[in-house]
Motif scaffolding. Structure first.
Motif, PDB file in Angstrom:
ATOM      1  N   ILE A  72       0.835  -1.205   0.000  1.00 26.88           N
ATOM      2  CA  ILE A  72       0.000   0.000   0.000  1.00 26.88           C
ATOM      3  C   ILE A  72       0.870   1.255   0.000  1.00 26.88           C
ATOM      4  O   ILE A  72       0.550   2.233  -0.681  1.00 26.88           O
ATOM      5  N   ASN A  73       1.968   1.237   0.725  1.00 24.62           N
ATOM      6  CA  ASN A  73       2.881   2.392   0.697  1.00 24.62           C
ATOM      7  C   ASN A  73       3.519   2.559  -0.675  1.00 24.62           C
ATOM      8  O   ASN A  73       3.743   3.680  -1.129  1.00 24.62           O
ATOM      9  N   PHE A  74       3.817   1.451  -1.352  1.00 21.24           N
ATOM     10  CA  PHE A  74       4.438   1.517  -2.674  1.00 21.24           C
ATOM     11  C   PHE A  74       3.481   2.117  -3.706  1.00 21.24           C
ATOM     12  O   PHE A  74       3.841   3.017  -4.466  1.00 21.24           O
ATOM     13  N   PHE A  75       2.250   1.596  -3.753  1.00 22.79           N
ATOM     14  CA  PHE A  75       1.272   2.066  -4.740  1.00 22.79           C
ATOM     15  C   PHE A  75       0.506   3.298  -4.273  1.00 22.79           C
ATOM     16  O   PHE A  75      -0.075   4.011  -5.083  1.00 22.79           O
ATOM     17  N   GLY A  76       0.434   3.505  -2.960  1.00 26.09           N
ATOM     18  CA  GLY A  76      -0.428   4.551  -2.410  1.00 26.09           C
ATOM     19  C   GLY A  76      -1.848   4.028  -2.330  1.00 26.09           C
ATOM     20  O   GLY A  76      -2.195   3.054  -3.015  1.00 26.09           O
ATOM     21  N   PRO A  77      -2.710   4.651  -1.520  1.00 24.69           N
ATOM     22  CA  PRO A  77      -4.088   4.148  -1.393  1.00 24.69           C
ATOM     23  C   PRO A  77      -4.864   4.169  -2.715  1.00 24.69           C
ATOM     24  O   PRO A  77      -5.551   3.209  -3.046  1.00 24.69           O
ATOM     25  N   ASN A  78      -4.762   5.246  -3.479  1.00 27.96           N
ATOM     26  CA  ASN A  78      -5.497   5.318  -4.746  1.00 27.96           C
ATOM     27  C   ASN A  78      -4.911   4.369  -5.784  1.00 27.96           C
ATOM     28  O   ASN A  78      -5.643   3.728  -6.532  1.00 27.96           O
ATOM     29  N   GLY A  79      -3.590   4.270  -5.836  1.00 31.27           N
ATOM     30  CA  GLY A  79      -2.953   3.322  -6.749  1.00 31.27           C
ATOM     31  C   GLY A  79      -3.289   1.886  -6.392  1.00 31.27           C
ATOM     32  O   GLY A  79      -3.502   1.047  -7.276  1.00 31.27           O
ATOM     33  N   SER A  80      -3.377   1.596  -5.089  1.00 28.42           N
ATOM     34  CA  SER A  80      -3.755   0.253  -4.648  1.00 28.42           C
ATOM     35  C   SER A  80      -5.176  -0.082  -5.090  1.00 28.42           C
ATOM     36  O   SER A  80      -5.463  -1.213  -5.480  1.00 28.42           O
ATOM     37  N   THR A  81      -6.060   0.900  -5.042  1.00 29.12           N
ATOM     38  CA  THR A  81      -7.434   0.702  -5.501  1.00 29.12           C
ATOM     39  C   THR A  81      -7.455   0.313  -6.976  1.00 29.12           C
ATOM     40  O   THR A  81      -8.150  -0.623  -7.380  1.00 29.12           O
ATOM     41  N   ILE A  82      -6.669   1.010  -7.776  1.00 27.00           N
ATOM     42  CA  ILE A  82      -6.609   0.710  -9.212  1.00 27.00           C
ATOM     43  C   ILE A  82      -6.019  -0.677  -9.440  1.00 27.00           C
ATOM     44  O   ILE A  82      -6.525  -1.453 -10.257  1.00 27.00           O
ATOM     45  N   VAL A  83      -4.953  -1.005  -8.707  1.00 27.62           N
ATOM     46  CA  VAL A  83      -4.325  -2.326  -8.851  1.00 27.62           C
ATOM     47  C   VAL A  83      -5.307  -3.433  -8.472  1.00 27.62           C
ATOM     48  O   VAL A  83      -5.358  -4.476  -9.128  1.00 27.62           O
ATOM     49  N   ILE A  84      -6.121  -3.208  -7.452  1.00 28.66           N
ATOM     50  CA  ILE A  84      -7.108  -4.214  -7.037  1.00 28.66           C
ATOM     51  C   ILE A  84      -8.142  -4.425  -8.139  1.00 28.66           C
ATOM     52  O   ILE A  84      -8.485  -5.568  -8.479  1.00 28.66           O
ATOM     53  N   PHE A  85      -8.642  -3.343  -8.728  1.00 32.74           N
ATOM     54  CA  PHE A  85      -9.597  -3.490  -9.835  1.00 32.74           C
ATOM     55  C   PHE A  85      -8.945  -4.176 -11.037  1.00 32.74           C
ATOM     56  O   PHE A  85      -9.570  -4.996 -11.709  1.00 32.74           O
ATOM     57  N   LEU A  86      -7.683  -3.856 -11.329  1.00 34.72           N
ATOM     58  CA  LEU A  86      -6.974  -4.522 -12.423  1.00 34.72           C
ATOM     59  C   LEU A  86      -6.793  -6.014 -12.133  1.00 34.72           C
ATOM     60  O   LEU A  86      -6.894  -6.844 -13.035  1.00 34.72           O
ATOM     61  N   ALA A  87      -6.520  -6.350 -10.879  1.00 34.07           N
ATOM     62  CA  ALA A  87      -6.373  -7.762 -10.500  1.00 34.07           C
ATOM     63  C   ALA A  87      -7.701  -8.502 -10.670  1.00 34.07           C
ATOM     64  O   ALA A  87      -7.719  -9.650 -11.123  1.00 34.07           O
ATOM     65  N   PHE A  88      -8.822  -7.848 -10.308  1.00 28.56           N
ATOM     66  CA  PHE A  88     -10.133  -8.458 -10.561  1.00 28.56           C
ATOM     67  C   PHE A  88     -10.331  -8.674 -12.056  1.00 28.56           C
ATOM     68  O   PHE A  88     -10.804  -9.730 -12.491  1.00 28.56           O
ATOM     69  N   ALA A  89      -9.990  -7.675 -12.865  1.00 30.08           N
ATOM     70  CA  ALA A  89     -10.159  -7.781 -14.321  1.00 30.08           C
ATOM     71  C   ALA A  89      -9.299  -8.902 -14.896  1.00 30.08           C
ATOM     72  O   ALA A  89      -9.758  -9.689 -15.730  1.00 30.08           O
ATOM     73  N   LEU A  90      -8.068  -8.995 -14.443  1.00 32.75           N
ATOM     74  CA  LEU A  90      -7.171 -10.061 -14.911  1.00 32.75           C
ATOM     75  C   LEU A  90      -7.707 -11.427 -14.504  1.00 32.75           C
ATOM     76  O   LEU A  90      -7.712 -12.374 -15.305  1.00 32.75           O
ATOM     77  N   ARG A  91      -8.196 -11.509 -13.292  1.00 39.38           N
ATOM     78  CA  ARG A  91      -8.730 -12.778 -12.799  1.00 39.38           C
ATOM     79  C   ARG A  91      -9.957 -13.196 -13.600  1.00 39.38           C
ATOM     80  O   ARG A  91     -10.072 -14.347 -14.032  1.00 39.38           O
ATOM     81  N   PHE A  92     -10.899 -12.282 -13.806  1.00 35.36           N
ATOM     82  CA  PHE A  92     -12.089 -12.595 -14.601  1.00 35.36           C
ATOM     83  C   PHE A  92     -11.718 -12.973 -16.025  1.00 35.36           C
ATOM     84  O   PHE A  92     -12.279 -13.901 -16.599  1.00 35.36           O
ATOM     85  N   SER A  93     -10.777 -12.236 -16.616  1.00 33.94           N
ATOM     86  CA  SER A  93     -10.346 -12.535 -17.989  1.00 33.94           C
ATOM     87  C   SER A  93      -9.719 -13.920 -18.077  1.00 33.94           C
ATOM     88  O   SER A  93      -9.963 -14.658 -19.030  1.00 33.94           O
ATOM     89  N   GLY A  94      -8.911 -14.258 -17.097  1.00 34.55           N
ATOM     90  CA  GLY A  94      -8.299 -15.579 -17.087  1.00 34.55           C
ATOM     91  C   GLY A  94      -9.334 -16.690 -17.019  1.00 34.55           C
ATOM     92  O   GLY A  94      -9.252 -17.681 -17.748  1.00 34.55           O
ATOM     93  N   TYR A  95     -10.338 -16.509 -16.163  1.00 31.77           N
ATOM     94  CA  TYR A  95     -11.383 -17.524 -16.059  1.00 31.77           C
ATOM     95  C   TYR A  95     -12.165 -17.638 -17.363  1.00 31.77           C
ATOM     96  O   TYR A  95     -12.636 -18.706 -17.719  1.00 31.77           O
ATOM     97  N   TYR A  96     -12.323 -16.541 -18.053  1.00 38.02           N
ATOM     98  CA  TYR A  96     -13.109 -16.544 -19.286  1.00 38.02           C
ATOM     99  C   TYR A  96     -12.326 -17.122 -20.467  1.00 38.02           C
ATOM    100  O   TYR A  96     -12.866 -17.914 -21.242  1.00 38.02           O
ATOM    101  N   PHE A  97     -11.069 -16.732 -20.611  1.00 39.96           N
ATOM    102  CA  PHE A  97     -10.326 -17.073 -21.817  1.00 39.96           C
ATOM    103  C   PHE A  97      -9.499 -18.357 -21.714  1.00 39.96           C
ATOM    104  O   PHE A  97      -9.174 -18.941 -22.744  1.00 39.96           O
ATOM    105  N   LEU A  98      -9.132 -18.789 -20.526  1.00 42.40           N
ATOM    106  CA  LEU A  98      -8.316 -19.991 -20.410  1.00 42.40           C
ATOM    107  C   LEU A  98      -9.163 -21.232 -20.667  1.00 42.40           C
ATOM    108  O   LEU A  98     -10.254 -21.378 -20.110  1.00 42.40           O
TER     109      LEU A  98
END
Length: 174
Positions: free
Chosen positions: A82-108
């Motif tokens: 959280i210190n590395f990304f900052g609170p707002n950056g961490s929020t974006i990374v979390i949404f990107l991780a959800f997107a990557l996870r959903f995409s993986g489940y869909y396309f693999l």
């Protein structure tokens, strides 16, 4: 007198919290995260069972193992992340991780390939849980930090998840 008797939780307390625009935005984002959580395990387990019925329990068990290890690791190093990304950056990374996870489940094509996607649980739960507690503590009015943390966790694990199921069942029946 204890502080609990002096300041009972009631609807006025919730309204007081929601009047703060930062709190309203925070709870809205938390609600979106809850909607993302709502679809993970029930639908994914059924999907894996449909694709590979003989191996589904083994695959789901391995997925839970990887998710649990990722989660514990995230709790251990959450402050640094959280210190590395900052609170707002961490929020974006979390949404990107959800997107990557959903995409993986869909396309693999094979459920065994889903196992690496479970490492995203590092962000989707471990970092998220700490970020919610930290952000609620930061933006809560004086003396209401634990109240906001409780409301936020109720929104993510209760309201967000249950509304996803209602929306999903409504679309299926329509």
């Amino acid at each position: 007198k204890s502080t609990e008797e002096e300041h009972p939780f009631d609807l006025k307390t919730l309204v007081l919290l929601l009047k703060n625009i930062e709190v309203a935005i925070f709870l809205s984002i938390t609600f979106l995260w809850g909607m993302c959580f709502g679809c993970f395990h029930p639908y994914l387990a059924l999907f894996i069972d449909e694709i590979d019925p003989c191996q589904s329990r083994t695959i789901i068990g391995r997925m839970f193992l990887i998710a649990s290890i990722s989660e514990v690791t995230a709790f251990y190093c959450a402050r640094r992340v959280i210190n590395f990304f900052g609170p707002n950056g961490s929020t974006i990374v979390i949404f990107l991780a959800f997107a990557l996870r959903f995409s993986g489940y869909y396309f693999l094509p094979q459920p065994n390939y889903y196992l690496p996607m479970e490492t995203m649980h590092f962000f989707n739960f471990g970092i998220l849980y700490v970020l919610i507690a930290q952000k609620a503590d930061l933006i809560a009015p004086p003396g209401m930090s634990s109240t906001l943390q409780g409301v936020a966790h109720g929104v993510i694990h209760g309201l967000g998840t249950i509304l996803f199921f209602f929306a999903k069942s409504y679309t299926i029946s329509s």
